[in-house]
Design a protein around this motif. Structure first.
Motif, PDB file in Angstrom:
ATOM      1  N   VAL A 349       0.836  -1.206   0.000  1.00  0.00           N
ATOM      2  CA  VAL A 349       0.000   0.000   0.000  1.00  0.00           C
ATOM      3  C   VAL A 349       0.871   1.255   0.000  1.00  0.00           C
ATOM      4  CG1 VAL A 349      -1.699   1.327   1.313  1.00  0.00           C
ATOM      5  CG2 VAL A 349      -1.938  -1.159   1.112  1.00  0.00           C
ATOM      6  N   LEU A 350       1.886   1.305   0.862  1.00  0.00           N
ATOM      7  CA  LEU A 350       2.749   2.478   0.937  1.00  0.00           C
ATOM      8  C   LEU A 350       3.510   2.691  -0.377  1.00  0.00           C
ATOM      9  CD1 LEU A 350       4.161   2.117   4.563  1.00  0.00           C
ATOM     10  CD2 LEU A 350       2.589   3.867   3.726  1.00  0.00           C
ATOM     11  N   SER A 351       3.952   1.593  -0.998  1.00  0.00           N
ATOM     12  CA  SER A 351       4.661   1.702  -2.270  1.00  0.00           C
ATOM     13  C   SER A 351       3.749   2.251  -3.355  1.00  0.00           C
ATOM     14  CB  SER A 351       5.220   0.337  -2.697  1.00  0.00           C
ATOM     15  OG  SER A 351       6.227  -0.100  -1.801  1.00  0.00           O
ATOM     16  N   LEU A 352       2.479   1.819  -3.344  1.00  0.00           N
ATOM     17  CA  LEU A 352       1.527   2.341  -4.319  1.00  0.00           C
ATOM     18  C   LEU A 352       1.305   3.839  -4.137  1.00  0.00           C
ATOM     19  CD1 LEU A 352      -1.252  -0.400  -4.564  1.00  0.00           C
ATOM     20  CD2 LEU A 352       0.460   0.203  -6.274  1.00  0.00           C
ATOM     21  N   VAL A 353       1.291   4.294  -2.898  1.00  0.00           N
ATOM     22  CA  VAL A 353       1.132   5.728  -2.638  1.00  0.00           C
ATOM     23  C   VAL A 353       2.306   6.498  -3.237  1.00  0.00           C
ATOM     24  CG1 VAL A 353       1.085   7.494  -0.834  1.00  0.00           C
ATOM     25  CG2 VAL A 353      -0.262   5.401  -0.568  1.00  0.00           C
ATOM     26  N   VAL A 354       3.523   5.969  -3.057  1.00  0.00           N
ATOM     27  CA  VAL A 354       4.712   6.618  -3.613  1.00  0.00           C
ATOM     28  C   VAL A 354       4.637   6.643  -5.135  1.00  0.00           C
ATOM     29  CG1 VAL A 354       7.226   6.467  -3.882  1.00  0.00           C
ATOM     30  CG2 VAL A 354       6.174   6.058  -1.645  1.00  0.00           C
ATOM     31  N   HIS A 355       4.269   5.522  -5.751  1.00  0.00           N
ATOM     32  CA  HIS A 355       4.211   5.456  -7.219  1.00  0.00           C
ATOM     33  C   HIS A 355       3.107   6.351  -7.776  1.00  0.00           C
ATOM     34  CE1 HIS A 355       7.276   2.528  -7.149  1.00  0.00           C
ATOM     35  NE2 HIS A 355       6.532   1.517  -6.749  1.00  0.00           N
ATOM     36  N   LEU A 356       1.995   6.448  -7.058  1.00  0.00           N
ATOM     37  CA  LEU A 356       0.937   7.366  -7.487  1.00  0.00           C
ATOM     38  C   LEU A 356       1.438   8.811  -7.442  1.00  0.00           C
ATOM     39  CD1 LEU A 356      -1.974   7.989  -8.327  1.00  0.00           C
ATOM     40  CD2 LEU A 356      -2.601   7.950  -5.893  1.00  0.00           C
ATOM     41  N   ALA A 357       2.180   9.139  -6.393  1.00  0.00           N
ATOM     42  CA  ALA A 357       2.744  10.482  -6.281  1.00  0.00           C
ATOM     43  C   ALA A 357       3.717  10.757  -7.422  1.00  0.00           C
ATOM     44  CB  ALA A 357       3.444  10.640  -4.934  1.00  0.00           C
ATOM     45  N   GLN A 358       4.510   9.759  -7.773  1.00  0.00           N
ATOM     46  CA  GLN A 358       5.437   9.921  -8.899  1.00  0.00           C
ATOM     47  C   GLN A 358       4.672  10.222 -10.188  1.00  0.00           C
ATOM     48  OE1 GLN A 358       7.164   6.013  -8.272  1.00  0.00           O
ATOM     49  NE2 GLN A 358       9.185   6.908  -7.918  1.00  0.00           N
ATOM     50  N   LEU A 359       3.605   9.476 -10.406  1.00  0.00           N
ATOM     51  CA  LEU A 359       2.819   9.636 -11.629  1.00  0.00           C
ATOM     52  C   LEU A 359       2.159  11.018 -11.676  1.00  0.00           C
ATOM     53  CD1 LEU A 359       2.097   7.886 -14.105  1.00  0.00           C
ATOM     54  CD2 LEU A 359       0.044   7.165 -12.891  1.00  0.00           C
TER      55      LEU A 359
END
Length: 378
Positions: A349-359
């Protein structure tokens, strides 16, 4: 360029001089033939006799070791000589000049009228395929330099941006096993098939709650997943089938391991009060992460993990197979495989938050400037 806009490519190569050195179990001549075949050059000769005067002809000395990028670039660069330390190692000339050029290149001299380029001048300093900045190697080849050539060619087969285990733990043992396999002509596909068998064994053991025992084939499988790709690259024996098989296994199996782990917890005596939620996180997180990565490549033409230095750092630890296995192994060793899976789900979940922020950041910044990988930036 040809009339249809594609790059013109030399169709013939002449191997000049001689070498008795073997690299990764191959003679210098055999290695160059495989490299040339990968560059689309099938007509490989020992001399320039009978070459068409108008043809583009590559000349390569057998007593040098070339990174594949140099072969690829030289094949499409007529009128260029490749040099290192003041000595000419290879060239792309017209057939009418080939016989004379073979003698000149064999003596280490640049033939008249050719542009002399070193490795960086010919192939640049960024390897896009392997996502790292590195000047292609060009090394004089003799018995004393074999270890250096093998070390550089092995390092050159490694992605610069990958997970922490693959980048820092596997290289030394993987190089030794790759060398052992190459000298015995063990194919990359054979290594992949062994890894596939171990993948199913780990899945079976996880499903039945045998976590510590299952981690053994799981880790060996991840190690062999490094070896098969490196073996294919250093021996130039990769194939479309092997590439699809290897990447297909890599793409599909991780979420099945984690689901099997969850189903195995009750069999090992652990309660799993939110098993359905955990499975949704694993499956949904895996799919969404791949969608994010694919969207980034589709929109801006390069991988999100090589956009900025932080993005490359985060790829070391993001919720992929190997970092997740580190979490599960650590918690299983202290007797809490259930906590391990809870932490894996939280990290997904935390990794997805980071990747969403990157996008999102990329979408905002791309409105004002063209996005460029920090590895590719001047």
């Amino acid at each position: 360029m040809t009339e249809n806009g594609s790059e013109a490519r030399a169709a013939t190569a002449v191997l000049a001089g001689a070498s008795t050195v073997f690299i990764w179990g191959m003679s210098s001549a055999e290695r160059l033939r495989r490299q040339l075949a990968r560059a689309g050059v099938q007509d490989v000769r020992a001399d320039a006799e009978g070459v068409s005067p108008d043809a583009d002809v590559m000349i390569l000395r057998l007593d040098w070791a070339y990174e594949q990028r140099l072969i690829d670039e030289l094949a499409i660069r007529p009128g260029v000589a490749l040099v290192a330390g003041g000595a000419a190692a290879a060239a792309n000339v017209k057939g009418a000049q080939a016989a004379e050029a073979v003698a000149e290149i064999g003596a280490g001299r640049v033939p008249d009228g050719l542009e002399a380029l070193d490795s960086e001048g010919l192939a640049g300093s960024y390897n896009r395929k392997l996502r790292k900045r590195e000047i292609a190697y060009l090394i004089p080849l003799d018995e004393r330099s074999v270890a250096e050539v093998e070390a550089r060619s092995f390092a050159g087969s490694y992605k610069g941006v990958t997970d922490v285990v693959t980048k820092y733990v596997w290289p030394r043992p993987a190089k030794a096993v790759t060398k052992w396999c190459a000298e015995r002509e063990i194919t990359p596909n054979a290594v992949t098939y062994l890894g596939l068998a171990l993948m199913f064994l780990a899945l079976f053991l996880f499903w039945n709650g045998n976590f510590l025992l299952g981690l053994i084939p799981a880790w060996i499988m991840t190690f062999l997943d490094t070896v098969d790709g490196k073996l294919a690259r250093v021996t130039m024996t990769s194939s479309k089938f092997g590439d699809v098989l290897d990447h297909g296994i890599d793409l599909i199996h991780p979420p099945f391991w984690w689901i099997a782990w969850i189903w195995g917890l009750p069999k090992a005596g652990f309660e799993v009060p939110h098993a359905d939620l955990m499975i949704w996180i694993i499956v949904g997180g895996y799919i969404v992460q791949r969608v994010f990565e694919g969207a980034f490549i589709r929109l801006w033409g390069f991988h999100m993990h090589v956009w900025r230095p932080f993005d490359s750092f985060f790829r070391l630890i993001t919720a992929r197979r190997n970092p997740n296995l580190v979490i599960l192994t650590a918690l299983t060793l202290v007797g809490r495989p259930d906590w391990g899976m809870i932490l894996v789900c939280a990290w997904i979940v935390l990794s997805l938050v980071v990747h969403l922020a990157q996008l999102v950041q990329a979408m905002i910044l791309s409105r004002h400037a063209r996005l460029v990988s920090w590895l590719d930036a001047a």
